[in-house]
Structure formats: C-alpha cells, structure tokens
Design an enzyme around this catalytic site. Structure first.
Site, PDB file in Angstrom:
ATOM      1  N   GLU A 159      -4.879   2.203   0.332  1.00  0.00           N
ATOM      2  CA  GLU A 159      -4.191   3.461   0.053  1.00  0.00           C
ATOM      3  C   GLU A 159      -4.150   3.727  -1.446  1.00  0.00           C
ATOM      4  OE1 GLU A 159      -0.505   2.824   2.003  1.00  0.00           O
ATOM      5  OE2 GLU A 159       0.399   1.725   0.340  1.00  0.00           O
ATOM      6  N   ARG A 167      13.471  -7.816   9.371  1.00  0.00           N
ATOM      7  CA  ARG A 167      14.195  -9.079   9.161  1.00  0.00           C
ATOM      8  C   ARG A 167      15.231  -8.854   8.076  1.00  0.00           C
ATOM      9  NH1 ARG A 167      11.936 -10.219   4.233  1.00  0.00           N
ATOM     10  NH2 ARG A 167       9.723  -9.727   3.974  1.00  0.00           N
ATOM     11  N   LYS A 214       1.605  -2.437   9.171  1.00  0.00           N
ATOM     12  CA  LYS A 214       1.705  -1.363   8.195  1.00  0.00           C
ATOM     13  C   LYS A 214       0.945  -0.119   8.653  1.00  0.00           C
ATOM     14  CE  LYS A 214       2.637  -4.184   4.122  1.00  0.00           C
ATOM     15  NZ  LYS A 214       2.999  -5.374   4.875  1.00  0.00           N
TER      16      LYS A 214
END
Length: 803
Positions: free
Chosen positions: A284, A377, A200
């Site tokens: 975040e 995926r 990420k």
C-alpha cells in the site's frame, strides 16, 4: 467498594502452594484424565463463530465488584448479578504480560498456571504463578507456539480458560477453535473475528464496505513477486510491504524505489513466515508524515461495545512503538468522536468480543485518517488507557470471558489526565536499535506508586446535553495524585536471550495533563538504571526532553526527522565522572583494614611510609578514543587528592572525602559538593572487542557515563584482540541466529552486497560486505548461534581499492 491498590491486595506466593512441572516428551502427552478436565458447559454459539463461550460449573464465587463499577457516577449495563469468574486460568505467554495477568488474577482470587520454555525456567512469571509447566526448548516454535502442549497443560492443571497475552498465539484462530473443542475458554474474541480482522487484507475490505476510508493499495491474494512489484509501481513509490497476518512491525518493509523491491519483499515474507506462520503480504501507499492513532474498544457477548478512547503511538523505530500516550494530543472533540464511533462500528461489524484495538493512520498533511488494521488482543500499551479511565482491562477481559456484561456504558467511561508509557528495550539505539542480549548484571528502577490504575471516577465530567456519546469531556485540571507504574518481567540477574522480544519492562506515568505526565516520565527515566545489556533508557530520556516532542509534533518519522537532536555527539567524560570512577577502583582494590592488627590505621600507606598513590588509566566506551587518566593520592585523615586528565585539560580535586557505602555506591565530596554515585563494574565481555577490558558504569544524577579500564598492551598482543581486525572482516553485531549465508569462499562481492542474514529477538538484520573483493573465509552456516563479535565473513579487499 473500591479495590485497594497496594501490594496487599495481591495474594502472596507464600500463601499459595505452587507446582512446577515438566511435560512428558513427545508431541502429545497422555497424562490427561477426565477427572482433571475443567467442568464446563457451552453457551449458545454466535452465528458462524466456532468458538464456544463456556460457563464454569464450579467456579470460585465472585465476591467483589469492579473497582469503578460501584461508583455512583457510573451506569452499569445489564443485570446487577455477576456470573462467577474462573477458578483457574492458564497464561499462554511469558515476560511482563504474563506477570501483568497474574497480578490481576491474584487480586480477584483466581489461581494461575504458567508455561515456560527451558530458558525461562527461573523467569519471573514462573515464580509468580501458582503452578508452572515446562513446555519445551527455547525456540518459540517448539514451546510457546505449541498448541498441543498448551492444551495438554490445561488438562493436567484443570485450567478452565486461557489468557493468550499478546504475540505468540494471541491472534491465532486455530488455537481459539482448538480450545473451544476442549471445552476451555479462550479469553479473547471469537475465532471468526480473529480471522476477519487478523487478516489485513480482509479487514480492509470489510472497512471499505462499511465506508471507512483505507489507504490506497493492493490487498488481494496474488502473491507473485513480479505482480506485486507491478502493483507497487501502479500505487507509486514509496510503498509499504506489510504482512497480511502481522503485527508489532514484523514482516514490514518500506520501499523507496523499484530496485529495492524484491529484496525487501523476500525479507518481509521470510520474517512474516517465521513470526506468524504465513508469508502473505499486502502493498500500500506509504504516507510520508503519518501519525499512528489507535482506539481501544471493548465488547461483551451481549452485543454491547464501547470505546475506551484513543492512544497516540506515533514515535516508532523499526516500525515498532517505543512510547505511547493517551489521550492522543491535538485532536478536536469532533475528530475524537469520529474515531471512536468508527472503531466501535468496526468491532460490531465482526461480532467482536473482548479487548481489541482499531488502528488508524492520521495524515498530518491532509488531517485525514485511514483505517490501518485491528489487533484482536490486548495491546502492549493498554496501561495508558487504564490510567486515564481508572480501569483494569485484564479484569474486564476476565469478566467478559465469564459471560458478564461490560461494567460501564459509553457515557460513564471517564477520560481524566494524561498518561505515557515508555518501553524499556534491550537494544542499542546508536547502532540502529539493534537488539542486545545478556545478563541483567545490575537493575535499579524507580519506585512504583501503584500496582494498578487508581480510580478516577470522582473526576469524571459529564458531557454537554445533546453531544455524542463518543465525545468525552477531557478533564486535565483535576487534582489527581501523580502515578508511576512499572510493568516488568525480569529482575536483576535475569538473562535476556536471543529467542524472544527484547522488551524488559514498561514504565507508565499518569499526571493531570500532558506537561505534568511528561515531567514525571523524565524523572522516572532518570532513576532507571541497567547494566549488562545495552538499553534505550537514555534515548527515551532524550526523547521525552525533545522540544518537538514536548510540543506534541509527533509522527511516525519523528526519529529520523529529529535524528541529530536525539543522537547528539557523546560528550567527553566529565572530570567528576573520571574522579569518581578512579576512587571506586582504588577503594575497591585496596585490601580492607583489619582492626586487630597494628596496620589498621595505615591502610593508605606503603610499608616504606610513603603515601598511597595510583594512576588509573581510563578510556571512554568508544575504545578508539584517546586514553584519559586519574591520579589518586591519599593524604592524612583518610582524604584524597585526585588529578584527572582529558583531551580538554586537567583538573585537581583536593581533600576529597570518599568511601564505599556498599558494593555499588560511592559516597564522596568533590569541590564541596556531597554526592552518592552508583558505580557498577562489569566484567570483560567474551567474544567482543572489549573482551580484555573491564567496564565501569557511573550513574551520577541523570547522567550515565560508561568507561573502560583497558588491559595492558602485552595482554592485548597475546590475544590478537578483535580491535586489530582486518578491514574486510564482517562480525556479528549482537548474539544471533544465522538465517541465511549468501556467499561462499572464493566468490566475488561488491561493497554493500548482502552476505549474511541474522535473526535476533524476532528481528532480521542483513549484513553487507564492508568492501569490494573476494570472500576469503566464511565462519558460519545457516542455523548457527553466533555470539557478538564473532567473525562471520572475511573479504579480501581489491588491491586497487586499498590505495
């Protein structure tokens, strides 16, 4: 030529010999031989990617095109000739996704190899596959995450490619590289893309460099807890702690104040380490009213990349999706085009190959969107994209992995109608959605109309001249046939265990527009009936009928915002439900009449000539409720009078005709209304507060009523039933594994203090002291498997607090 969309298009297991195997003990099997290895040659490697794309030398000839690629309205990309598909693939997964891949493989004539753990020996994916191999004990770290065992099965079986499904090893770059080193195709993206977009932090840095907006936060490598808390204060609370290599809501915690930060950080890191093998997190800003909108992208090895449009997955619990829809409601054509364009640019930036999903946070307050992450995926919710495009994404995966070009160009991809997917989970929504486990005692589902998404190419509308290729014309007026699909990995009698995700199935519907699709979803959920484990079916039905959801006022905080509407007080059982439950018990417990005896016409009478009469004592599922009753009295001609009593009053049904049509179906006529009601008896549950009581589940139309037939008081007294537990006793709310015990006997605790951490189905639950006092007993240790209702910690409450 279109592929048929019926079960006849899928090869039956009876026509294909199957083999079920167990691997030799030890971390590495020596059963591989060169003659069993897949014959493959490596194609050119792409730059720094260490993943080889291999072409099978002797594959099954590819004799049919994609269902939609042959339609005249589509423009095919690349050369018309197809490279052959694989002879045999291994599915490194379980449950419904393994079954989903197997169905497409059978449709294409590709043989399949399943792997399974000890507890999955009789699982549906094992039954469907052509071959199946046991790879270890139940814990995923000893089975489904064992790269060496999966590669060993590839060698033994001759599988030429591996489909990872989702979860487990699906986003593991090392796994992809190991397969490449063995000359086995990984049906997924290059390892380099998995590394870049699987992190990420790195993916957000890539997006920032590409001028794609990202949520403000700290995405660096410093994992010192005090430093991360400082960053959280700098960003401003509330903040979101998120596993760097995570997905599916694992390793994610929302923190509202500095006092919560360290506990939330430890929990997120521990969950991330167990789920992904990496405890690194980022911090975040937590957007207060976000929507979760994601774009399905697909790329081939020739540099082509397309968007298959977006999905909305905003309604979530525990940071995990439970209902998804496509297309996302309320987006302007310009916003839809912008999202797709940026998603395709993100995929191209990392030389992506295969199916991927680029996820965005859409701020409802500012109407701005931010890149969140990319899942490298196939997603759980891919069927809704299949429905609006008429495509088979697993088939696309196999085509791309074999080296073929994407079947369609961007302008040829349709967007027709609206689709929903509802995830059926073994969990208790009224107990904070805690997962449940146990046997599927009874399972009845709506009848699927299709196995795969039917083609919608004839309803595709051309975009206006000069518009962006990412601006589809959404066709919501086509006279399309309503579709119901069911993707499931378990059948009646299957065991839902504590080691894996609690999802039982996915219910998918497709209609001409959102209103029709939502109506179909509600109807299908009414037909979905489960006994044996708690499920979210009733919650999903309530959600699908919620006014705000119908108006598409969706956000990730939808459930807490509309909590009162989604969780209304459970109504008192109706007189009709009580009467039907009592009739079921009476008819079930009466001995069957034997025609050869003179008593066959006297089944409802006693030997003294009196009419049969019985009072059935009933409680609601909440056993603290006041006891109700139903008095059943037989009358001539095989009829019954029934008087039911509840807190609200009593009601008498006269001259009721009733019989058991089968073991779970009661046919009756109540107040002139003919009914066929499903009634399922569930034996007493060992280890729970109801371990001395039988439960009855009454499904009357769309309503399910759970009732309890309480045991006699003398039996409760003998057992010292759990219902009489001390106030300070802390019990396991579900079958779980004990992750951590934070207290010892004699230690003082405060009310609300964490004392035990449990894990069930990859989800952590922190149990807190119910009262302030001193720990009197600890009934578990780290690593214990504990059943529901087991006493874990007993706290002797402070004397002053008892006053």
């Amino acid at each position: 030529m279109s592929l048929p969309n019926t079960s006849r298009s899928i090869a039956t297991r009876a026509a294909l010999p199957r083999r079920i195997h167990k691997l030799a003990k030890g971390p590495h099997s020596t059963l591989a031989a060169s003659s069993h290895r897949p014959t493959a040659v490596s194609l050119a490697r792409n730059g720094a990617s260490s993943l080889s794309v291999v072409q099978i030398a002797s594959p099954l000839a590819y004799t049919r095109g994609l269902a939609t690629a042959a339609e005249g309205s589509f423009t095919a990309l690349g050369p018309s000739s197809h490279k052959p598909l694989f002879d045999k693939i291994l599915i490194a997964n379980r449950g419904e996704i393994a079954c989903r891949v197997i169905r497409t493989a059978k449709k294409l004539g590709v043989r399949t190899v399943a792997v399974y753990s000890d507890v999955d020996a009789s699982a549906l994916h094992v039954q469907l596959a052509d071959e199946a191999y046991c790879i270890g004990p139940a814990p995923s770290s000893e089975s489904y995450l064992r790269v060496d065992k999966i590669i060993d099965v590839c060698r033994r079986s001759g599988a030429q490619a591996v489909h990872p499904g989702y979860g487990f090893l699906s986003e593991n770059a090392e796994f992809a590289e190991r397969l490449a080193g063995e000359g086995i195709v990984f049906i997924g993206p290059p390892a380099s893309a998995i590394v870049s977009m699987g992190s990420k932090s790195e993916s957000k840095n890539i997006m920032s460099a590409a001028n794609v907006p990202v949520v403000p936060g700290y995405h660096g490598t410093n994992q010192d807890s005090d430093f991360l808390q400082q960053e959280a204060s700098r960003i401003g609370y509330p903040v979101l702690i998120k596993a760097v290599h995570g997905g599916g809501g694992k390793g994610m915690r929302i923190v509202h104040s500095p006092s919560e930060f360290h506990d939330a950080l430890e929990s997120a890191q521990r969950e991330a380490r167990k789920s992904f093998g990496n405890a690194d997190v980022l911090v975040e800003k937590y957007i207060q009213r976000p929507r979760h909108v994601e774009v399905q992208v697909f790329a081939d090895q020739l540099g082509n990349c397309v968007s298959l449009w977006e999905r909305d997955c905003s309604v979530q619990r525990r940071n995990q999706k439970i209902i998804e829809e496509a297309p996302a409601p309320g987006l302007s054509p310009e916003l839809r085009a912008d999202l797709s364009a940026k998603a395709v640019a993100a995929a191209k930036a990392v030389n992506y190959v295969g199916a991927g999903t680029v996820e965005f946070i859409f701020d409802n307050d500012t109407e701005k969107f931010y890149f969140m992450e990319m899942n490298t995926r196939l997603q759980v919710e891919h069927p809704v994209t299949e429905m609006i495009t008429g495509l088979d994404l697993v088939e696309w995966q196999l085509q791309v992995a074999a080296g073929n070009a994407l079947p369609l160009s961007q302008s040829a991809i349709p967007l027709v109608g609206h689709a929903f997917e509802a995830r059926i989970y073994a969990e208790n929504p009224r107990n904070n959605f805690l997962p449940d486990s146990g046997q599927l005692v009874y399972l009845s589902t709506p009848t699927p109309t299709h196995i795969f998404a039917p083609s919608v190419s004839e309803h595709n509308l051309a975009a206006p001249s000069g518009s962006s290729e990412f601006t589809p014309v959404v066709n919501t007026s086509a006279a399309i046939e309503p579709v119901v699909r069911l993707e499931q990995g378990f059948e009646q009698g299957a065991q839902i265990g504590v080691f894996y995700d609690p999802m039982i199935a996915k219910l998918v519907v497709h209609g001409r527009d959102r209103t029709e699709a939502l109506r179909m979803l509600r109807g299908a959920l009414e037909e979905y009936r489960v006994v044996g484990v708690a499920t979210n079916v009733e919650f999903l039905r309530t959600l699908a009928g919620n006014d705000a959801f119908i108006r598409a006022e969706v956000e990730t905080g939808f459930i807490p915002k509309h909590f009162e509407e989604l969780f209304p007080p459970i109504p008192e059982p109706s007189h009709e439900a009580l009467a039907q439950a009592a009739l079921f018990v009476v008819l079930r417990d009466q001995p069957a009449a034997t025609p050869a005896t003179p008593w066959s016409t006297l089944a409802s009478r006693r030997f003294g000539g009196d009419l049969y009469e019985r009072t059935v004592v009933i409680q609601s599922e909440d056993t603290s409720a006041i006891v109700m009753s139903a008095r059943v009295r037989s009358i001539p001609r095989g009829l019954f009078d029934i008087t039911t009593r509840t807190v609200a009053g009593e009601h008498t049904f006269r001259s009721v005709a009733a019989h058991l049509a089968d073991a779970t179906t009661l046919a009756s006529t109540l107040d002139g209304a003919r009914r066929r009601t499903t009634v399922v008896a569930q034996p007493p549950l060992p280890g729970s507060a109801l371990h001395t009581a039988e439960r009855l589940h009454v499904f009357d139309g769309a309503r399910r009523t759970a009732l309890v037939l309480p045991a006699p008081e003398w039996l409760l007294a003998l057992g010292g039933d759990v219902l009489g537990a001390a106030k300070g006793a802390l019990r396991s709310p579900m079958p779980s594994v004990v992750v951590e015990v934070r207290v010892a006997v004699g230690e003082r605790v405060e009310a609300g203090q964490p004392v035990v951490v449990l894990e069930s189905m990859k989800t952590e639950t922190v149990l807190r002291a119910p009262v302030a006092g001193v720990v009197r007993a600890v009934g578990c240790v780290k690593g214990d498997m504990v059943e529901e209702g087991r006493e874990l910690v007993d706290v002797e409450e402070d004397a002053s607090a008892e006053v």
